[in-house]
Design a protein around this motif. Structure first.
Motif, PDB file in Angstrom:
ATOM      1  N   CYS A  24       0.855  -1.178   0.000  1.00  0.00           N
ATOM      2  CA  CYS A  24       0.000   0.000   0.000  1.00  0.00           C
ATOM      3  C   CYS A  24       0.896   1.235   0.000  1.00  0.00           C
ATOM      4  CB  CYS A  24      -0.877   0.041   1.249  1.00  0.00           C
ATOM      5  SG  CYS A  24      -2.074  -1.286   1.328  1.00  0.00           S
ATOM      6  N   LEU A  25       0.612   2.159  -0.856  1.00  0.00           N
ATOM      7  CA  LEU A  25       1.319   3.437  -0.876  1.00  0.00           C
ATOM      8  C   LEU A  25       0.335   4.494  -0.390  1.00  0.00           C
ATOM      9  CD1 LEU A  25       3.195   3.067  -4.293  1.00  0.00           C
ATOM     10  CD2 LEU A  25       4.067   2.602  -1.992  1.00  0.00           C
ATOM     11  N   THR A  26       0.128   4.516   0.918  1.00  0.00           N
ATOM     12  CA  THR A  26      -0.924   5.349   1.502  1.00  0.00           C
ATOM     13  C   THR A  26      -0.640   6.841   1.390  1.00  0.00           C
ATOM     14  OG1 THR A  26       0.064   5.062   3.683  1.00  0.00           O
ATOM     15  CG2 THR A  26      -1.719   3.555   3.083  1.00  0.00           C
ATOM     16  N   ASP A  27       0.612   7.211   1.147  1.00  0.00           N
ATOM     17  CA  ASP A  27       0.922   8.625   0.953  1.00  0.00           C
ATOM     18  C   ASP A  27       0.485   9.126  -0.421  1.00  0.00           C
ATOM     19  OD1 ASP A  27       2.019   8.768   3.471  1.00  0.00           O
ATOM     20  OD2 ASP A  27       4.087   8.527   2.775  1.00  0.00           O
ATOM     21  N   HIS A  28       0.158   8.193  -1.308  1.00  0.00           N
ATOM     22  CA  HIS A  28      -0.272   8.546  -2.661  1.00  0.00           C
ATOM     23  C   HIS A  28      -1.776   8.307  -2.763  1.00  0.00           C
ATOM     24  CE1 HIS A  28       3.879   8.991  -3.962  1.00  0.00           C
ATOM     25  NE2 HIS A  28       4.128   7.924  -3.224  1.00  0.00           N
ATOM     26  N   ARG A  29      -2.531   9.358  -2.585  1.00  0.00           N
ATOM     27  CA  ARG A  29      -3.988   9.272  -2.555  1.00  0.00           C
ATOM     28  C   ARG A  29      -4.575   9.314  -3.954  1.00  0.00           C
ATOM     29  NH1 ARG A  29      -4.945   7.124   1.944  1.00  0.00           N
ATOM     30  NH2 ARG A  29      -6.548   8.290   2.946  1.00  0.00           N
ATOM     31  N   ILE A  30      -5.670   8.604  -4.133  1.00  0.00           N
ATOM     32  CA  ILE A  30      -6.443   8.652  -5.370  1.00  0.00           C
ATOM     33  C   ILE A  30      -7.509   9.721  -5.164  1.00  0.00           C
ATOM     34  CG2 ILE A  30      -7.981   7.374  -6.913  1.00  0.00           C
ATOM     35  CD1 ILE A  30      -6.649   4.785  -5.841  1.00  0.00           C
ATOM     36  N   PRO A  31      -7.640  10.647  -6.100  1.00  0.00           N
ATOM     37  CA  PRO A  31      -8.672  11.674  -5.919  1.00  0.00           C
ATOM     38  C   PRO A  31     -10.080  11.071  -5.964  1.00  0.00           C
ATOM     39  CG  PRO A  31      -7.558  11.923  -8.041  1.00  0.00           C
ATOM     40  CD  PRO A  31      -6.892  10.792  -7.315  1.00  0.00           C
ATOM     41  N   GLN A  32     -11.004  11.743  -5.336  1.00  0.00           N
ATOM     42  CA  GLN A  32     -12.406  11.319  -5.343  1.00  0.00           C
ATOM     43  C   GLN A  32     -12.891  11.235  -6.787  1.00  0.00           C
ATOM     44  OE1 GLN A  32     -14.461  10.404  -2.768  1.00  0.00           O
ATOM     45  NE2 GLN A  32     -15.871   9.860  -4.368  1.00  0.00           N
ATOM     46  N   ILE A  33     -13.576  10.169  -7.122  1.00  0.00           N
ATOM     47  CA  ILE A  33     -14.086   9.960  -8.467  1.00  0.00           C
ATOM     48  C   ILE A  33     -15.587  10.212  -8.445  1.00  0.00           C
ATOM     49  CG2 ILE A  33     -14.406   8.271 -10.314  1.00  0.00           C
ATOM     50  CD1 ILE A  33     -11.836   6.897  -9.154  1.00  0.00           C
TER      51      ILE A  33
END
Length: 138
Positions: free
Chosen positions: A104-113
């Motif tokens: 998991c790369l939790t520092d790299h967030r996926i923007p809300q879709i």
């Protein structure tokens, strides 16, 4: 009551011996693990008990499931403060094609879709495949 027992109780999960051991294993791992990998650490435990433990953890927001494209789901502990809701636990996953580890790369967030009206999100999984930092130095 120790910290793991308190944490499991706070998530409405009864802290049985197997659940505590599985939690400890997941906490020690820096990578996501499959049910088979969990099983290999507990030679004398029943596969069904381990499966139910992992599913209970998933249902109660203790772990999240990762599909890394290999056809076998992997599980990782949720980060502190995560509620594993699809809209609140959006982070990147990395799968190494050499060592087969998924992290998991939790520092790299996926923007809300934002989907069009009438569409309902059930799962979001952004996976990057490549070579991890351990394998790239070999």
């Amino acid at each position: 009551m120790n910290e793991i027992e308190k944490f499991l109780t706070s998530k409405n999960v009864r802290p049985t011996a197997v659940r505590i051991l599985v939690f400890r294993l997941l906490a020690k791992k820096n990578t996501a693990v499959s049910l088979s990998e969990v099983e290999s650490f507990f030679e004398k435990s029943d596969r069904t008990t381990l499966y139910r433990t992992v599913k209970t953890f998933e249902e109660n927001g203790i772990v999240h499931r990762i599909n890394d494209g290999n056809g076998v789901p992997k599980y990782a502990l949720c980060e502190e403060g995560c509620n594993c809701d699809v809209h609140n636990d959006l982070h990147l996953h990395f799968h190494c094609s050499q060592c087969n580890e998924t992290v998991c790369l939790t520092d790299h967030r996926i923007p809300q879709i934002n989907l069009p009206a009438g569409y309902i999100t059930e799962d979001v999984n952004l996976l990057v495949n490549g070579i991890c930092n351990k394998c790239s130095v070999d």
